[in-house]
Design a protein around this motif. Sequence first.
Motif, mmCIF file in Angstrom:
data_model
loop_
_atom_site.group_PDB
_atom_site.id
_atom_site.type_symbol
_atom_site.label_atom_id
_atom_site.label_comp_id
_atom_site.label_asym_id
_atom_site.label_seq_id
_atom_site.Cartn_x
_atom_site.Cartn_y
_atom_site.Cartn_z
ATOM 1 N N PRO A 117 0.864 -1.163 0.051
ATOM 2 C CA PRO A 117 -0.125 -0.042 -0.122
ATOM 3 C C PRO A 117 0.791 1.234 -0.051
ATOM 4 O O PRO A 117 0.415 2.228 -0.717
ATOM 5 N N ILE A 118 2.036 1.281 0.760
ATOM 6 C CA ILE A 118 2.883 2.450 0.418
ATOM 7 C C ILE A 118 3.291 2.733 -0.769
ATOM 8 O O ILE A 118 3.465 3.811 -1.351
ATOM 9 N N ALA A 157 -9.765 -13.663 -7.891
ATOM 10 C CA ALA A 157 -8.790 -14.601 -7.233
ATOM 11 C C ALA A 157 -8.574 -14.521 -5.859
ATOM 12 O O ALA A 157 -8.542 -15.521 -5.090
ATOM 13 N N THR A 158 -8.584 -13.150 -5.123
ATOM 14 C CA THR A 158 -8.585 -13.391 -3.795
ATOM 15 C C THR A 158 -9.956 -13.894 -3.283
ATOM 16 O O THR A 158 -9.854 -14.306 -2.023
ATOM 17 N N ALA A 159 -11.170 -13.435 -3.575
ATOM 18 C CA ALA A 159 -12.340 -14.084 -3.432
ATOM 19 C C ALA A 159 -12.355 -15.467 -3.152
ATOM 20 O O ALA A 159 -12.826 -16.290 -2.369
ATOM 21 N N PRO A 213 -6.344 -10.976 7.423
ATOM 22 C CA PRO A 213 -5.685 -10.279 5.858
ATOM 23 C C PRO A 213 -4.739 -9.431 5.906
ATOM 24 O O PRO A 213 -4.353 -8.802 7.242
ATOM 25 N N LYS A 214 -3.949 -9.103 5.124
ATOM 26 C CA LYS A 214 -2.933 -8.135 4.936
ATOM 27 C C LYS A 214 -2.869 -7.384 3.540
ATOM 28 O O LYS A 214 -3.653 -7.975 2.634
ATOM 29 N N SER A 215 -2.521 -6.134 3.594
ATOM 30 C CA SER A 215 -2.880 -5.426 2.489
ATOM 31 C C SER A 215 -2.063 -5.617 1.324
ATOM 32 O O SER A 215 -0.651 -5.755 1.512
ATOM 33 N N ILE A 242 -4.480 -2.297 -3.310
ATOM 34 C CA ILE A 242 -5.462 -1.809 -2.615
ATOM 35 C C ILE A 242 -6.563 -2.887 -2.176
ATOM 36 O O ILE A 242 -7.676 -2.582 -1.748
ATOM 37 N N THR A 243 -6.015 -4.179 -2.192
ATOM 38 C CA THR A 243 -6.764 -5.307 -1.880
ATOM 39 C C THR A 243 -6.296 -5.754 -0.572
ATOM 40 O O THR A 243 -5.234 -5.746 0.077
#
Length: 435
Positions: A186-187, A268-270, A415-417, A420-421
Motif C-alpha cells: 500500500p505504501i 482470485a482473492t475471493a 488479512p494483509k494489504s 488496494i486489496t
Amino acid sequence: MSSAEVDSHVSDTLPDGPRLPRVVQTVLFMRSRARFSPRWQARYGHTYTVRLAAGRTVVAVTRPEDIREVFAGSPSVFHAGEGNAILAPVMGHESVLILDEAAHLSARKRLMPAFNGAALRGYGGMMEGLATAAAEKWPVGKPFATHRTMNEVTLEIILRVVFGMAEGERLAKLRPLINKVTDIGPIAVLGWTFPKLGGLWPWKRNAENIAAVDALLYEEIAERRGHPDLATRDDVLSRLLAADPDARAVELRDHMMTLLLAGHETTATALAWSLHELSRRPEVLRAAQRAADTGDDDYLQAVAKEAMRLRPIIYSVARRLTEPTVIAGHRLPRGTIVSPSIGLVQRDPNHFDDPDEFRPERFLGTSPESGTWIPFGGGVRRCLGAGFSLQEAVVVLRAILTRYDLEPVGPPEPPKSRNITLIPSKGARVIARRR
C-alpha cells in the motif's frame, strides 16, 4: 417538517475522528484499515473522519441508509473517478474507473456488451476448460498457497476473455509482468500520488514494470487492428475495435489494463478466501462438494458471496464531492472524499446474524438489504464485471470441489494489504487430497 427544521439537524462540522498526525493516519488507513476501522467506528460512531496525506479528508459512512444515499447521489456531485485518482498511474486516465460523468457513462456503454448475459454464456466453456486444467495441476497431500494458484487461473481466464491472446512470446512475457504490477504494498500505491518519488526505489521499479506491460499491450492492440477475422472474434479487445476501428490506442490500453488488473486480482482473492473458509468448516465443505457434484451453482455462488461478505477484498470505496453536500447529518465541504465502508457494513450484526460465521445459506433464496452487501459497489458505478466474477468463481470452485477434499494449514489467516486489496496473509494455505 419544515426546511428550517431539517437544516437545524444538520451539522456544519466534519464528523469526529482520530487526532493522530496525518502521516500516521495515512499509514494506518493504507496498511491496516481492516484492523483500525472497527476501532474508529466504535469510538467515533457510524460516521467518522480520517485525515490523510496531501490534504485529503475522508469521511467514512457505515449505515446502509447513508451508503444508499451516496450510491444514488448525482454522478455530477459524487465523483467516483476522482475518488479513485490514486489508481490513475497504473489504470490510466481514460480508465472507466478514473473517468466521471459523461465520459464515464460513454466508456461504460462501450464496455457493457462484453459482460451482458449472452457474452457471459459464451465465456462458459473457455472458463471451464482453463479451470479444469488448473485444478488438475494442484499438489496433493502437502501444504500450498491457494492464492497464488487462483491468481494464475483467473489471470489466464481474463487474458483469454479480454485479449483473446494465443500462446506465444508476448503472452509469456505478460503473465509475470502483471504479477509484478499487482504485487506491491500500500505504501507503493500511495507513492503514485507523489510524482517526485517516481525516480526512487520502489516506485521507479514499479513504473518500469507498468511501462513494460504497456509496451506489450500496445503491440497487441496494433496487431489486432489488422486481424482479418476481427469481426468474428468475441474477446473484448476485438469487440471494441470492431465497434470503433478508429479508437485511440491509449483509450484501449486504459480499458484493457483496468479489466486485466481489476478483473483477475479481486476474483482470485475471493476464491482464495472461499477455500480458506471451506477448509476450516467440514460441514460447509461437504455441502459445497455436494453442490459441485450435482450442478447446484446457486450454492457455489453463495459460497463466493459469503466469502466476499466475511472477507472483503476492497475495504471501502470513494466518492469525491464536487459541491457541499449533506451526508449522515453533516454538511460536508467540496473536495471531501465520502467513503462507504464495505468491511464495516458487511460485518454489522444489525444486518447479518452472527456476522463472524461463514454461512453461504445467507444468500440462498434471499437477497441482503440494499446497502449491506456491496463488494461490487453500487449505483452507476457498480462493477461492470460483477456477473463475470461470480460466474468465474462458480466454475473454478466446481473444478476444485469435485476433485478434492480440503484441510486447513495452521490457524485462520488474518488479512494483509496488497496494493488496494486485502489478501490472506499466508496465501490461504490448504492441503488438498483426492476425493
